[in-house]
Structures are given as structure tokens and as C-alpha cells.
Design a protein around this motif. Structure first.
Motif, mmCIF file in Angstrom:
data_model
loop_
_atom_site.group_PDB
_atom_site.id
_atom_site.type_symbol
_atom_site.label_atom_id
_atom_site.label_comp_id
_atom_site.label_asym_id
_atom_site.label_seq_id
_atom_site.Cartn_x
_atom_site.Cartn_y
_atom_site.Cartn_z
ATOM 1 N N LEU A 85 -61.086 -50.271 28.160
ATOM 2 C CA LEU A 85 -59.814 -49.632 27.801
ATOM 3 C C LEU A 85 -59.693 -48.313 28.564
ATOM 4 C CD1 LEU A 85 -57.545 -50.654 26.004
ATOM 5 C CD2 LEU A 85 -58.303 -49.048 24.273
ATOM 6 N N ASP A 86 -59.197 -48.419 29.786
ATOM 7 C CA ASP A 86 -59.081 -47.242 30.640
ATOM 8 C C ASP A 86 -57.996 -46.293 30.113
ATOM 9 O OD1 ASP A 86 -59.807 -46.083 33.417
ATOM 10 O OD2 ASP A 86 -57.624 -46.030 33.350
ATOM 11 N N GLY A 87 -58.310 -45.004 30.104
ATOM 12 C CA GLY A 87 -57.335 -44.006 29.642
ATOM 13 C C GLY A 87 -57.126 -44.055 28.142
ATOM 14 N N SER A 88 -58.167 -44.469 27.404
ATOM 15 C CA SER A 88 -57.964 -44.739 25.968
ATOM 16 C C SER A 88 -57.485 -43.521 25.172
ATOM 17 C CB SER A 88 -59.225 -45.321 25.339
ATOM 18 O OG SER A 88 -60.270 -44.409 25.502
ATOM 19 N N GLY A 163 -53.580 -37.802 41.623
ATOM 20 C CA GLY A 163 -54.589 -37.518 40.607
ATOM 21 C C GLY A 163 -55.307 -36.194 40.822
ATOM 22 N N SER A 164 -55.998 -35.738 39.777
ATOM 23 C CA SER A 164 -56.708 -34.453 39.713
ATOM 24 C C SER A 164 -55.695 -33.304 39.676
ATOM 25 C CB SER A 164 -57.690 -34.293 40.869
ATOM 26 O OG SER A 164 -58.421 -33.086 40.715
ATOM 27 N N THR A 165 -56.158 -32.075 39.995
ATOM 28 C CA THR A 165 -55.235 -30.931 39.897
ATOM 29 C C THR A 165 -55.158 -30.194 41.234
ATOM 30 O OG1 THR A 165 -57.011 -29.470 39.225
ATOM 31 C CG2 THR A 165 -55.787 -30.511 37.459
ATOM 32 N N THR A 188 -44.640 -39.344 39.680
ATOM 33 C CA THR A 188 -44.865 -40.017 38.399
ATOM 34 C C THR A 188 -46.363 -40.077 38.168
ATOM 35 O OG1 THR A 188 -44.773 -42.130 37.267
ATOM 36 C CG2 THR A 188 -44.480 -42.221 39.622
ATOM 37 N N TYR A 189 -46.815 -39.546 37.057
ATOM 38 C CA TYR A 189 -48.257 -39.526 36.779
ATOM 39 C C TYR A 189 -48.468 -39.470 35.278
ATOM 40 C CZ TYR A 189 -53.176 -38.616 37.624
ATOM 41 O OH TYR A 189 -54.539 -38.735 37.686
ATOM 42 N N SER A 190 -49.016 -40.548 34.712
ATOM 43 C CA SER A 190 -49.210 -40.567 33.261
ATOM 44 C C SER A 190 -50.629 -40.157 32.877
ATOM 45 C CB SER A 190 -48.924 -41.968 32.717
ATOM 46 O OG SER A 190 -49.991 -42.846 33.047
ATOM 47 N N GLY A 191 -51.562 -40.210 33.861
ATOM 48 C CA GLY A 191 -52.958 -39.943 33.540
ATOM 49 C C GLY A 191 -53.716 -41.208 33.192
ATOM 50 N N GLY A 192 -53.052 -42.351 33.286
ATOM 51 C CA GLY A 192 -53.715 -43.650 33.109
ATOM 52 C C GLY A 192 -53.524 -44.436 34.396
ATOM 53 N N MET A 193 -54.618 -44.811 35.035
ATOM 54 C CA MET A 193 -54.432 -45.453 36.340
ATOM 55 C C MET A 193 -53.793 -46.832 36.214
ATOM 56 S SD MET A 193 -58.175 -46.606 37.848
ATOM 57 C CE MET A 193 -57.568 -46.920 39.490
ATOM 58 N N VAL A 194 -54.014 -47.521 35.095
ATOM 59 C CA VAL A 194 -53.434 -48.867 34.972
ATOM 60 C C VAL A 194 -51.898 -48.795 34.953
ATOM 61 C CG1 VAL A 194 -53.313 -50.972 33.587
ATOM 62 C CG2 VAL A 194 -55.508 -49.817 33.897
ATOM 63 N N SER A 209 -53.075 -41.556 44.402
ATOM 64 C CA SER A 209 -54.245 -40.945 45.051
ATOM 65 C C SER A 209 -55.184 -40.347 44.016
ATOM 66 C CB SER A 209 -53.792 -39.842 46.017
ATOM 67 O OG SER A 209 -52.909 -38.954 45.386
ATOM 68 N N TYR A 210 -56.464 -40.588 44.203
ATOM 69 C CA TYR A 210 -57.480 -39.805 43.502
ATOM 70 C C TYR A 210 -58.533 -39.435 44.543
ATOM 71 C CZ TYR A 210 -59.209 -37.371 39.571
ATOM 72 O OH TYR A 210 -59.543 -36.342 38.727
ATOM 73 N N PRO A 211 -58.328 -38.274 45.201
ATOM 74 C CA PRO A 211 -59.171 -37.917 46.343
ATOM 75 C C PRO A 211 -60.504 -37.320 45.914
ATOM 76 C CG PRO A 211 -57.606 -36.165 45.885
ATOM 77 C CD PRO A 211 -57.331 -37.259 44.864
ATOM 78 N N GLY A 219 -64.689 -38.032 44.086
ATOM 79 C CA GLY A 219 -63.605 -38.488 43.223
ATOM 80 C C GLY A 219 -64.076 -38.734 41.803
ATOM 81 N N LYS A 220 -63.185 -39.289 40.998
ATOM 82 C CA LYS A 220 -63.501 -39.527 39.584
ATOM 83 C C LYS A 220 -63.623 -41.009 39.275
ATOM 84 C CE LYS A 220 -61.449 -38.959 34.981
ATOM 85 N NZ LYS A 220 -60.259 -38.559 34.213
ATOM 86 N N LEU A 221 -62.876 -41.823 39.992
ATOM 87 C CA LEU A 221 -62.729 -43.224 39.564
ATOM 88 C C LEU A 221 -63.920 -44.076 40.025
ATOM 89 C CD1 LEU A 221 -58.883 -43.500 40.107
ATOM 90 C CD2 LEU A 221 -60.155 -42.907 38.033
ATOM 91 N N ARG A 222 -64.337 -44.966 39.141
ATOM 92 C CA ARG A 222 -65.548 -45.765 39.376
ATOM 93 C C ARG A 222 -65.246 -46.971 40.256
ATOM 94 N NH1 ARG A 222 -64.311 -42.942 34.722
ATOM 95 N NH2 ARG A 222 -66.144 -42.374 33.503
ATOM 96 N N PHE A 225 -65.443 -50.663 38.361
ATOM 97 C CA PHE A 225 -64.576 -50.930 37.207
ATOM 98 C C PHE A 225 -63.121 -50.587 37.457
ATOM 99 C CE2 PHE A 225 -68.731 -49.113 36.075
ATOM 100 C CZ PHE A 225 -69.338 -50.274 35.630
ATOM 101 N N GLU A 226 -62.871 -49.717 38.420
ATOM 102 C CA GLU A 226 -61.497 -49.244 38.630
ATOM 103 C C GLU A 226 -61.051 -49.421 40.073
ATOM 104 O OE1 GLU A 226 -62.665 -45.356 37.116
ATOM 105 O OE2 GLU A 226 -61.392 -45.616 35.372
ATOM 106 N N VAL A 227 -61.873 -48.971 41.007
ATOM 107 C CA VAL A 227 -61.442 -48.873 42.411
ATOM 108 C C VAL A 227 -61.415 -50.240 43.115
ATOM 109 C CG1 VAL A 227 -61.986 -47.774 44.607
ATOM 110 C CG2 VAL A 227 -62.281 -46.491 42.493
#
Ligand code: AFP
Length: 280
Positions: A85-88, A163-165, A188-194, A209-211, A219-222, A225-227
Motif C-alpha cells: 500500500l504505497d503512500g498509505s 518529487g522531493s522538495t 500536479t503532485y499528490s505525494g502518492g506515486m501510484v 520525477s524523483y531525482p 533518490g527515495k523510491l525503491r 517495488f516502485e521503480v
């Protein structure tokens, strides 16, 4: 493969019911990357694991919420990596969340991914299935998954999801995002990659982008499981996925919880990233 998709549908129906019930308490446990797990993550993980354990075609599974690979059947053909559950944490504020699955053969590396699935739990529950040739959208209704359409990306889109700040972005990345603002891309960015990637896919294009950043150079994304699953989906839909230097699916994996910088999008936007990152 059909058995795996049926198992994912079953888990989706169960997870949807759990989300609807609204159990949002924090758990004491932490996952291997240090995030505080929410109960919903843990429950979803158990649901998915229990359903996969029933399948003889599955050799091993690995969850974003667990430290190690779980062996299922030594004679099984498939390896599955999943983020239950990504971004739970977004459930607390009633934004969309999702499950992500990568199905591999031989080992958990990008070039061995053969199918990918993600599920969006939003106002509707939708499932996207990629077999390496097509990317198909299904919508859940009365616990049935109805085929809606094949997803194909345009050459260029109108959305950007960075993504990120800004504080942590390197100058060349900030420059690229500013140029996209100047070129009239919508933010547009909700903070949930899905949901963010689903938005780009269904609108036909854009850039997520999540650089690598000053606080997280990789980066942050695995990857598993994600990338990798999303790279597989974007490429199959006619777009692309890069880490700035190479195709995401060619990145080497040294550990199951490795992260990597990643950019997903339609071809014009991916070329923009490659040009910007070329001499970095
Ligand atoms: P959580 O699962 O910790 O909420 O993170 C969600 C996520 O992994 C991914 O879904 C988002 O795209 C990304 O993190 C957002 O991260 P930032 O808030 O750092 O942009």
C-alpha cells in the motif's frame, strides 16, 4: 500468470474493504528503510502474502514492508516484488493510494521483469496490467474487474509531477523543472506515486520525477517495488523511464531495498531529462 493476476484481484478486493473500514492507527514497527509503518501497510502486506502463498507457480516473494525474501515453492517459476500500500499515510487525508507488483523470472533485476501490475484505490478502484506487450486498464465494479481500454502514451504531455522538495534539488534539476513551468506544464503532485503516475498515463503524457537529491543522492523510491514495475509499464505504453543516465530497467540492483533516481514520462519529456542530465 493468470493465477497471479487472479490472486492480485482477490487481495485488491480484501484491501479495499480494509481501507473502507478506516483502520488508520500507527503501528510500533518500522520497515527496513526506517519509515513508521501504518497498520494499513501491515494488514495489506499480510493479505497479499497469504494469497500468494497459495500459488504453486510462485517461487519467492518480497515485500517493501519486509526485510527479507520469502520462499514459497522451490519449483515455482515466478518471483514477485510488491509494495502492498504505497503512500498509505495519504489515506488519513482521503487521497488515493495504491499497490504495486513486479513479476520477475530468474532473479529480482530490472532486465528480468516480465509483467507489472498496479492498483489505484481512489474514488474508483482501477487495476493496470502490463505483460510487456500491452498495458490494460480494468475498473472494479461489484468485485469484478471490467476491461476499459489499452493505455498508450502520446509523444508529449502537459503534466509535471516533481518529487522531493526544491531545497533538496540540485541546480540542474531545479532549472529543468523551472523550464517546464515556463513551457506551460501543469503542476500536479499528490505525494502518492501510484495516483500521480496513473494521472500521467491516463492523460497520455507528462513527467514524474524523483531525482537524486542533496539529502538522498540515490533518490527515495525503491527499485524492485516502485521503480522497475512503473518503468516496465511506461516503456510498454510507448513512453520511457530513465535515471537521467540510463534506462531504469538496466540499473544494477545490489540489494532488494535499493533505491534509485527515476523519471517516468512520455518521450519528449524523457528526452528533456536525458539532455539536462547528460553532462552532470
Ligand atoms: P510514503 O509511502 O512514505 O507515503 O511515500 C510515498 C512515496 O514513496 C511515493 O508514493 C511518492 O511519490 C513519494 O513517496 C513522495 O515523496 P516526497 O513526499 O518526498 O515527494
Amino acid at each position: 500468470m493468470n493465477e497471479i493476476i487472479e490472486s492480485i484481484k482477490k487481495s485488491t478486493i480484501e484491501i479495499q474493504k480494509i481501507i473502507a473500514k478506516g483502520d488508520m492507527g500507527k503501528s510500533e514497527e518500522q520497515n527496513s528503510t526506517g519509515d513508521t509503518q501504518l497498520k494499513l501497510d501491515i494488514i495489506s502486506d499480510v493479505v497479499i502474502e497469504n494469497n500468494f502463498k497459495l500459488l504453486t507457480c510462485v517461487k519467492q516473494i518480497v515485500s517493501e514492508e519486509q526485510e527479507n525474501i520469502v520462499n514459497i515453492n522451490k519449483d515455482g517459476e515466478y518471483l514477485i516484488a510488491y509494495d502492498p500500500l504505497d503512500g498509505s499515510s495519504l489515506v488519513d487525508v482521503n487521497l488515493s493510494v495504491g499497490s504495486i507488483y513486479g513479476i520477475f523470472k530468474n532473479n529480482f533485476t530490472g532486465n528480468n521483469i516480465i509483467a507489472s501490475v498496479y492498483v489505484v484505490f481512489g474514488p474508483r478502484v482501477e487495476m493496470v496490467v502490463c505483460d510487456g506487450e500491452t498495458v490494460k486498464l480494468y475498473r472494479m465494479q461489484n468485485e469484478e474487474f471490467n476491461y476499459i481500454k489499452d493505455i498508450k502514451m502520446d509523444q508529449k504531455g502537459t503534466i509535471k509531477s516533481p518529487g522531493s522538495t526544491q531545497q533538496c534539488w540540485y541546480p540542474h534539476h531545479k532549472e529543468m523543472i523551472n523550464e517546464m513551468f515556463e513551457d506551460n506544464y501543469n503542476l500536479t503532485y499528490s505525494g502518492g506515486m501510484v495516483p500521480d503516475l496513473h494521472h500521467i498515463l491516463l492523460r497520455g503524457g507528462g513527467l514524474f520525477s524523483y531525482p537524486g537529491t542533496s539529502d538522498k543522492s540515490k533518490g527515495k523510491l525503491r527499485q524492485l517495488f516502485e521503480v522497475f514495475p512503473f518503468a516496465h509499464i511506461f516503456e510498454t505504453a510507448g513512453g520511457g523511464a530513465t535515471d537521467g543516465k540510463q534506462r531504469v530497467l538496466e540499473i544494477e540492483t545490489t540489494h532488494i531495498h535499493d533505491t534509485s533516481p527515476c523519471f517516468f514520462g512520455s518521450n519528449d519529456e524523457i528526452n528533456r531529462v536525458i539532455t539536462k542530465y547528460k553532462n552532470i
